[in-house]
Motif scaffolding. Structure first.
Motif, PDB file in Angstrom:
ATOM      1  N   GLY A  60      -4.613  -1.038   1.114  1.00 49.41           N
ATOM      2  CA  GLY A  60      -4.044  -1.219   2.444  1.00 49.41           C
ATOM      3  C   GLY A  60      -4.675  -0.357   3.515  1.00 49.41           C
ATOM      4  N   SER A  62      -0.598 -11.295  11.166  1.00 46.61           N
ATOM      5  CA  SER A  62      -1.826 -10.579  10.819  1.00 46.61           C
ATOM      6  C   SER A  62      -3.022 -11.078  11.622  1.00 46.61           C
ATOM      7  N   CYS A  88       7.249  -5.383   1.662  1.00 46.57           N
ATOM      8  CA  CYS A  88       7.201  -5.548   3.121  1.00 46.57           C
ATOM      9  C   CYS A  88       5.806  -5.874   3.640  1.00 46.57           C
ATOM     10  N   CYS A  89       4.767  -5.554   2.912  1.00 47.51           N
ATOM     11  CA  CYS A  89       3.386  -5.902   3.276  1.00 47.51           C
ATOM     12  C   CYS A  89       2.725  -6.460   2.028  1.00 47.51           C
ATOM     13  N   LEU A 115       4.107  -9.895   6.566  1.00 40.94           N
ATOM     14  CA  LEU A 115       4.765  -8.697   7.072  1.00 40.94           C
ATOM     15  C   LEU A 115       6.251  -9.014   7.238  1.00 40.94           C
ATOM     16  N   LEU A 130       9.464  -3.720   7.103  1.00 40.99           N
ATOM     17  CA  LEU A 130       8.312  -2.855   7.354  1.00 40.99           C
ATOM     18  C   LEU A 130       8.682  -1.579   8.093  1.00 40.99           C
ATOM     19  N   SER A 148      -7.593  -2.025  10.000  1.00 42.88           N
ATOM     20  CA  SER A 148      -7.120  -1.622   8.671  1.00 42.88           C
ATOM     21  C   SER A 148      -7.502  -0.174   8.379  1.00 42.88           C
ATOM     22  N   ALA A 201       0.135  -0.860   2.823  1.00 44.70           N
ATOM     23  CA  ALA A 201       0.861  -1.667   1.846  1.00 44.70           C
ATOM     24  C   ALA A 201       1.049  -0.904   0.551  1.00 44.70           C
ATOM     25  N   PHE A 232       4.640   0.568  -0.816  1.00 48.81           N
ATOM     26  CA  PHE A 232       4.266   0.982   0.524  1.00 48.81           C
ATOM     27  C   PHE A 232       3.865   2.460   0.490  1.00 48.81           C
TER      28      PHE A 232
END
Length: 450
Positions: A169, A215, A259-260, A274, A278, A364, A394, A396
């Motif tokens: 992530g 995204s 959440c991701c 997403l 989050l 990212s 991510a 998380f």
């Protein structure tokens, strides 16, 4: 043998404790991690996403109805992203729905080789001298690996220690640096290269699920290459020294874990989802991380005051006593504002993250280094200053670290050609002028994220 007099035992205990302390200090001296330089990627002008092109890309998606079009355009209006970010070539060319492996490899080669060529040229370090190589790209895993592509291009030595990280992530570059720091403990006077980027082209979402369309509005092409060493003889050439690092993983929390996530929608389109969890996951992970990190960087009496008032209360925090600069992951406007509010930061503190998001988008794992580059281009970074890097990703995960500035930083970087125009005097988002109409359903959903 004559017994040791009882009155000498305390003296021997003190000497033994001092001996252990000296051993510990000497061992820690060998665990330094210096950054010699870094290089951020900037794509060519023909890959810029201006207002018109963004709208055209959205309208190309035939799976969307009127409401989805409105939602996407309103999301862009609210995102905090400007008109000069960059998209992958296959998206610019209209091939986002059926990307080829060659598209993905070309995207990676452009970023990897451009940043590394410039990094080696600026530092004068020979690629043959690299001992450790770490590449992190979350959404692409190739055979041979991306590290092998670099080893082949630069003819790295046969005993180079290479690591290819995937799925980590947006906070992956801090994970990679942590890996290097641990490897430095067993490799003396070593050079390490870390390359952080993301594979955007093959992962452009072409479906119609709103939580997955977000995204496309946020993520853009970018990346960074960094050169690190633990050779104290190179200290005079270093720009940063790693002071401490804390990694927090919330994977055991189901809501945070989900959440991701990369998934396929009901039509079979792959994308990055997403969820509404989050914000909660980010807040929880950041709180846990800072409870460990802050005692390492704040003065003693500030820690006492935090403890007395409650460390979770922003009123008890004054991070500026131990930290001068805040490098927040530019994941989105809500992320930046949320972190800033929870830590009691000023507009000046969060300006670098806002501007990095505006100019380059969410790149990212490479995003932190565009924020750092902004601070350097603005000549904010002075010798002895401390920088807190805050990254969320991510899993998380929340991975944070503190750097010390080794000299006044003012070298030219990726911001050189535009830094004088930031922050922009005209605050109106260019997308607002063309697509700033309101749709109640869209606005309700957008406000939750942005």
């Amino acid at each position: 043998m004559e017994a040791t007099p009882i009155h000498l035992l305390p003296l021997f205990a003190v000497l033994f404790a001092l001996f252990r302390l000296c051993k510990l200090l000497l061992r820690r001296r060998d665990q330094c991690c210096f950054m010699l330089d870094y290089e951020c990627y900037k794509a060519t002008e023909d890959r810029k996403l201006d207002t018109e092109l963004c709208a055209n890309i959205i309208l190309r998606n035939k799976n969307l109805g009127l409401e989805e079009y409105k939602f996407l355009l309103q999301t862009i209006v609210s995102s905090g992203i400007g008109e000069e970010t960059y998209a992958p070539t296959n998206v610019i060319m209209g091939r986002e729905e059926r990307p080829l492996l060659s598209d993905a490899l070309q995207e990676m080669d452009d970023i990897l080789f451009d940043t590394l060529d410039k990094l080696f040229a600026r530092t004068g370090i020979n690629p043959a001298d690299i001992d450790i190589l770490v590449v992190n790209v979350s959404l692409l895993s190739t055979v041979p690996s991306l590290t092998s592509r670099i080893a082949n291009r630069y003819r790295l030595k046969s005993d180079v220690k290479s690591f290819n990280l995937s799925g980590m992530g947006c906070s992956a570059s801090v994970v990679a640096i942590d890996l290097v720091q641990h490897l430095f403990k067993s490799h003396k006077k070593a050079f390490a290269v870390v390359v952080s980027t993301e594979s955007m082209g093959p992962n452009w979402y072409c479906g119609k699920e709103r939580s997955m369309m977000l995204s496309n509005c946020l993520f853009r092409s970018g990346g960074c290459a960094m050169l690190l060493t633990n050779d104290r003889g190179m200290r005079h050439r270093a720009i940063l020294k790693l002071k401490c690092m804390v990694r927090t993983h919330m994977g055991s929390d189901q809501e945070a874990y989900e959440c991701c996530m990369q998934v396929e929608d009901e039509l079979g389109y792959r994308g990055f989802r997403l969820t509404k969890g989050l914000k909660k996951a980010a807040a929880k992970a950041l709180t846990k991380n800072l409870m460990v990190l802050l005692p390492k960087v704040l003065p003693f009496w500030d820690l006492i005051r935090c403890w007395y008032r409650g460390i979770a209360s922003s009123a008890g925090l004054n991070l500026n006593k131990g930290i001068q600069h805040f490098c927040i992951h530019p994941g989105g406007r809500a992320v930046i504002e949320g972190v800033g509010k929870s830590l009691g930061l000023s507009e000046h503190d969060i300006e670098p993250a806002r501007m990095a998001l505006h100019r380059f988008g969410n790149t990212s794992a490479g995003g932190l280094w565009y924020v750092l580059g902004y601070m350097e281009a603005k000549k904010r970074l002075k010798k002895g200053d401390k920088i807190l890097m805050i990254s969320l990703g991510a899993g998380f995960k929340c991975n944070n670290c503190v750097w010390e500035v080794m000299r006044d930083l003012k070298d030219p970087n990726v911001w050189e050609d535009c830094i004088d125009s930031y922050p922009p005097k005209k605050q109106l988002n260019p997308f607002t002028e063309k697509y700033g109409w309101i749709n109640d359903e869209s606005v309700s959903f957008v406000r939750h994220y942005f």
